[in-house]
Design a protein around this motif. Sequence first.
Motif, short mmCIF file in Angstrom:
data_model
loop_
_atom_site.label_atom_id
_atom_site.label_comp_id
_atom_site.label_asym_id
_atom_site.label_seq_id
_atom_site.Cartn_x
_atom_site.Cartn_y
_atom_site.Cartn_z
N ASP A 209 45.60 36.33 46.70
CA ASP A 209 44.36 36.75 46.07
C ASP A 209 43.67 37.86 46.86
O ASP A 209 43.11 38.80 46.28
CB ASP A 209 43.42 35.55 45.89
CG ASP A 209 43.12 34.83 47.21
OD1 ASP A 209 43.89 35.02 48.17
OD2 ASP A 209 42.12 34.09 47.26
N TYR A 212 45.75 41.24 46.31
CA TYR A 212 45.52 41.93 45.04
C TYR A 212 44.07 42.37 44.88
O TYR A 212 43.77 43.20 44.01
CB TYR A 212 45.96 41.05 43.88
CG TYR A 212 47.46 41.01 43.73
CD1 TYR A 212 48.15 42.13 43.26
CD2 TYR A 212 48.20 39.89 44.09
CE1 TYR A 212 49.53 42.12 43.14
CE2 TYR A 212 49.58 39.88 43.98
CZ TYR A 212 50.24 41.00 43.50
OH TYR A 212 51.61 40.99 43.38
N ASN A 213 43.19 41.87 45.71
CA ASN A 213 41.81 42.33 45.69
C ASN A 213 41.61 43.55 46.58
O ASN A 213 40.84 44.46 46.24
CB ASN A 213 40.87 41.21 46.15
CG ASN A 213 39.41 41.61 46.08
OD1 ASN A 213 38.88 41.86 44.99
ND2 ASN A 213 38.76 41.69 47.23
N ASP A 214 42.33 43.59 47.71
CA ASP A 214 42.10 44.63 48.71
C ASP A 214 43.13 45.76 48.70
O ASP A 214 42.87 46.83 49.25
CB ASP A 214 42.08 44.01 50.12
CG ASP A 214 40.92 43.07 50.32
OD1 ASP A 214 40.00 43.06 49.48
OD2 ASP A 214 40.93 42.33 51.33
#
Length: 228
Positions: A209, A212-214
């Motif tokens: 998570d 895919y966020n950073d």
Amino acid sequence: MKEAGHTQKSLADAVGMAQSSVWRLLDGSQGSRKTVAIAKELGVRAEWLAEGVGEMRDAGAFKSNNPESAIRNSSLRIKEIDDDETPNPDEFVEIPLLDVSLSAGNGSYELTEYSDYSLVFRRYYLRKLGVSEKNAKLVRVTGRSMEPTLHDGDIVGVNTQETTIRDGKTYAIRQGDLLRVKILIEHPDHVIIRSINREEYEDENMPRDIFYNDVHIIGQVFWSSHSW
């Protein structure tokens, strides 16, 4: 073969012979009745290929003389500013070098293209690799983390359509304000960001998570130059 962008298999397919026969030619253990066809496919003189006689190419055949890029792949040509010679638009396509520009304040970014640097690839070569010309971009490698395969200053071709991680493949990624070229390996709960030079650069393990966020995957690497 390297200059023409061929592997053993692609050359064998192009001239209608077995890959094992190409391997034996490279090993120097036999000659071939396909010498003329091979020479034509590689863009060299048959006499030179068979016996080392005379010049490698006929007069006027393409030779890169750009010492900065050290790219000698006949599947592409270097675009030179103020060059009077214009490639056949039906045969070649220009691929730009990307830069990452960060917008102030909101943390967003955009990919910009250097107007004074691009390489010209043959459309046929891109099609062989399954890369659409509109999705092909160039990225410059920095640092030593991908040695010995990629050196500081090398250029890689990136297919921006391929952003799904395929384990063990190499990708251009944007992480914060860094444009990086790394191997990505995805697991159910984390993603490994790996360097080829693992003696000096340890694996980076990121929860999926957070990854895919950073991290933004710009695309998968399909081609590279190599500086000496």
